[in-house]
Design a protein around this motif. Sequence first.
Motif, PDB file in Angstrom:
ATOM      1  N   LEU A  50      -5.440 -48.084  46.359  1.00  0.00           N
ATOM      2  CA  LEU A  50      -6.882 -47.995  46.173  1.00  0.00           C
ATOM      3  C   LEU A  50      -7.273 -48.577  44.832  1.00  0.00           C
ATOM      4  N   ILE A  51      -8.562 -48.602  44.575  1.00  0.00           N
ATOM      5  CA  ILE A  51      -9.131 -49.120  43.340  1.00  0.00           C
ATOM      6  C   ILE A  51      -9.869 -47.979  42.649  1.00  0.00           C
ATOM      7  N   SER A  52      -9.779 -47.892  41.342  1.00  0.00           N
ATOM      8  CA  SER A  52     -10.592 -46.914  40.618  1.00  0.00           C
ATOM      9  C   SER A  52     -11.470 -47.640  39.605  1.00  0.00           C
ATOM     10  N   ALA A  53     -12.701 -47.159  39.467  1.00  0.00           N
ATOM     11  CA  ALA A  53     -13.671 -47.782  38.566  1.00  0.00           C
ATOM     12  C   ALA A  53     -14.110 -46.779  37.516  1.00  0.00           C
ATOM     13  N   MET A  54     -14.183 -47.236  36.266  1.00  0.00           N
ATOM     14  CA  MET A  54     -14.596 -46.375  35.155  1.00  0.00           C
ATOM     15  C   MET A  54     -15.320 -47.235  34.129  1.00  0.00           C
ATOM     16  N   TRP A  55     -15.962 -46.578  33.165  1.00  0.00           N
ATOM     17  CA  TRP A  55     -16.592 -47.291  32.060  1.00  0.00           C
ATOM     18  C   TRP A  55     -15.635 -47.396  30.882  1.00  0.00           C
ATOM     19  N   HIS A  56     -15.758 -48.467  30.131  1.00  0.00           N
ATOM     20  CA  HIS A  56     -14.881 -48.758  28.999  1.00  0.00           C
ATOM     21  C   HIS A  56     -14.916 -47.647  27.951  1.00  0.00           C
ATOM     22  N   SER A  57     -16.058 -47.038  27.743  1.00  0.00           N
ATOM     23  CA  SER A  57     -16.200 -46.033  26.690  1.00  0.00           C
ATOM     24  C   SER A  57     -15.370 -44.783  26.941  1.00  0.00           C
ATOM     25  N   ARG A  58     -14.998 -44.532  28.199  1.00  0.00           N
ATOM     26  CA  ARG A  58     -14.271 -43.307  28.551  1.00  0.00           C
ATOM     27  C   ARG A  58     -12.773 -43.559  28.717  1.00  0.00           C
ATOM     28  N   LEU A  59     -12.298 -44.699  28.244  1.00  0.00           N
ATOM     29  CA  LEU A  59     -10.932 -45.130  28.516  1.00  0.00           C
ATOM     30  C   LEU A  59      -9.882 -44.195  27.920  1.00  0.00           C
ATOM     31  N   SER A  60     -10.155 -43.626  26.760  1.00  0.00           N
ATOM     32  CA  SER A  60      -9.114 -42.883  26.033  1.00  0.00           C
ATOM     33  C   SER A  60      -8.576 -41.687  26.818  1.00  0.00           C
ATOM     34  N   LEU A  61      -9.428 -41.032  27.597  1.00  0.00           N
ATOM     35  CA  LEU A  61      -8.997 -39.883  28.402  1.00  0.00           C
ATOM     36  C   LEU A  61      -9.097 -40.167  29.900  1.00  0.00           C
ATOM     37  N   SER A  62      -9.098 -41.434  30.269  1.00  0.00           N
ATOM     38  CA  SER A  62      -9.286 -41.772  31.678  1.00  0.00           C
ATOM     39  C   SER A  62      -8.163 -41.240  32.564  1.00  0.00           C
ATOM     40  N   PHE A  63      -6.993 -40.975  31.973  1.00  0.00           N
ATOM     41  CA  PHE A  63      -5.897 -40.418  32.774  1.00  0.00           C
ATOM     42  C   PHE A  63      -6.230 -39.036  33.334  1.00  0.00           C
ATOM     43  N   MET A  64      -7.264 -38.384  32.782  1.00  0.00           N
ATOM     44  CA  MET A  64      -7.684 -37.094  33.324  1.00  0.00           C
ATOM     45  C   MET A  64      -8.439 -37.249  34.646  1.00  0.00           C
ATOM     46  N   GLY A  65      -8.819 -38.471  34.984  1.00  0.00           N
ATOM     47  CA  GLY A  65      -9.487 -38.719  36.257  1.00  0.00           C
ATOM     48  C   GLY A  65      -8.525 -38.958  37.402  1.00  0.00           C
ATOM     49  N   TRP A  66      -7.240 -38.753  37.155  1.00  0.00           N
ATOM     50  CA  TRP A  66      -6.230 -39.040  38.167  1.00  0.00           C
ATOM     51  C   TRP A  66      -5.380 -37.810  38.435  1.00  0.00           C
ATOM     52  N   ASP A  67      -5.063 -37.574  39.709  1.00  0.00           N
ATOM     53  CA  ASP A  67      -4.172 -36.498  40.122  1.00  0.00           C
ATOM     54  C   ASP A  67      -2.742 -37.022  40.099  1.00  0.00           C
ATOM     55  N   ARG A  68      -1.936 -36.557  39.154  1.00  0.00           N
ATOM     56  CA  ARG A  68      -0.578 -37.061  39.009  1.00  0.00           C
ATOM     57  C   ARG A  68       0.310 -36.709  40.210  1.00  0.00           C
ATOM     58  N   LYS A  69      -0.142 -35.781  41.048  1.00  0.00           N
ATOM     59  CA  LYS A  69       0.610 -35.450  42.259  1.00  0.00           C
ATOM     60  C   LYS A  69       0.291 -36.413  43.403  1.00  0.00           C
ATOM     61  N   ALA A  70      -0.710 -37.252  43.225  1.00  0.00           N
ATOM     62  CA  ALA A  70      -1.066 -38.222  44.264  1.00  0.00           C
ATOM     63  C   ALA A  70       0.058 -39.246  44.414  1.00  0.00           C
ATOM     64  N   PRO A  71       0.259 -39.778  45.621  1.00  0.00           N
ATOM     65  CA  PRO A  71       1.373 -40.707  45.845  1.00  0.00           C
ATOM     66  C   PRO A  71       1.190 -42.075  45.212  1.00  0.00           C
TER      67      PRO A  71
END
Length: 249
Positions: A50-71
């Motif tokens: 899949l594709i994920s879209a975010m804004w540049h300003s939120r990049l530093s904590l963008s890993f919080m937008g992802w479920d690490r248990k996802a395949p």
Amino acid sequence: MLRSLTSSAAFQQVISWILAKYMQFCAATKSWDRRGMEHLDACTESGEGLISAMWHSRLSLSFMGWDRKAPQKPTMLISRSREGDFIARFARNIDVDVVRGSSQNSRKTKQKGGMTAFRDMQRAIENKACMGLTVDGPRGPRQRASMGAIQLARITGRPIMIFSLSVTHKKIFNSWDRFMLPFPFGKGVVIWKEPIHVPADADDEAMEILRLELERRLNDASREADEAVGGPVIEPADPRPARRAARST
């Protein structure tokens, strides 16, 4: 001598490692409110890319937008610039794969690796990655979506996951993107919105409508997140009259 030191790969690797650990510490010490996780689940449950879209300003904590248990394996498109070199090292230090390149300027496609990067993104998605793009990067305008994610979604047939986040205890820089630097502790909010699907036969008009819808949903998510932590709300910049193609961090 100082410039030579700061531009060296070894120095950048050390600093990016320290920054990665700092961001992970900030994330771990915040109390997180996650809203709209059903939209995240709708994107990840198939196990397909899949594709994920975010804004540049939120990049530093963008890993919080992802479920690490996802395949899917999180992967980021990052420009072939000096800033991009550092961000790529930071991404790898938080276990995020990297695709390098940018097609911001078609006259620089060969230098920036634009066509190669697009093919690499397609290949990553086919290999069940979550391909992340900062859709207003690398130079803006702020919170105005480029067409890149829409083009990629049309070609691959995969959905665009939309999310934003905000935190208390932070500094917002007076940069083009109003970059958000978090401090430890406090509260964080992640907002997911309904994903966007782009039909394979979408024409230019349909794609522009979907680009505007992507921009609207991302800005709605950002506004909701900023308001949830007590502000300030980072507003989009005035749009440019002409749209540009896929852009990266």
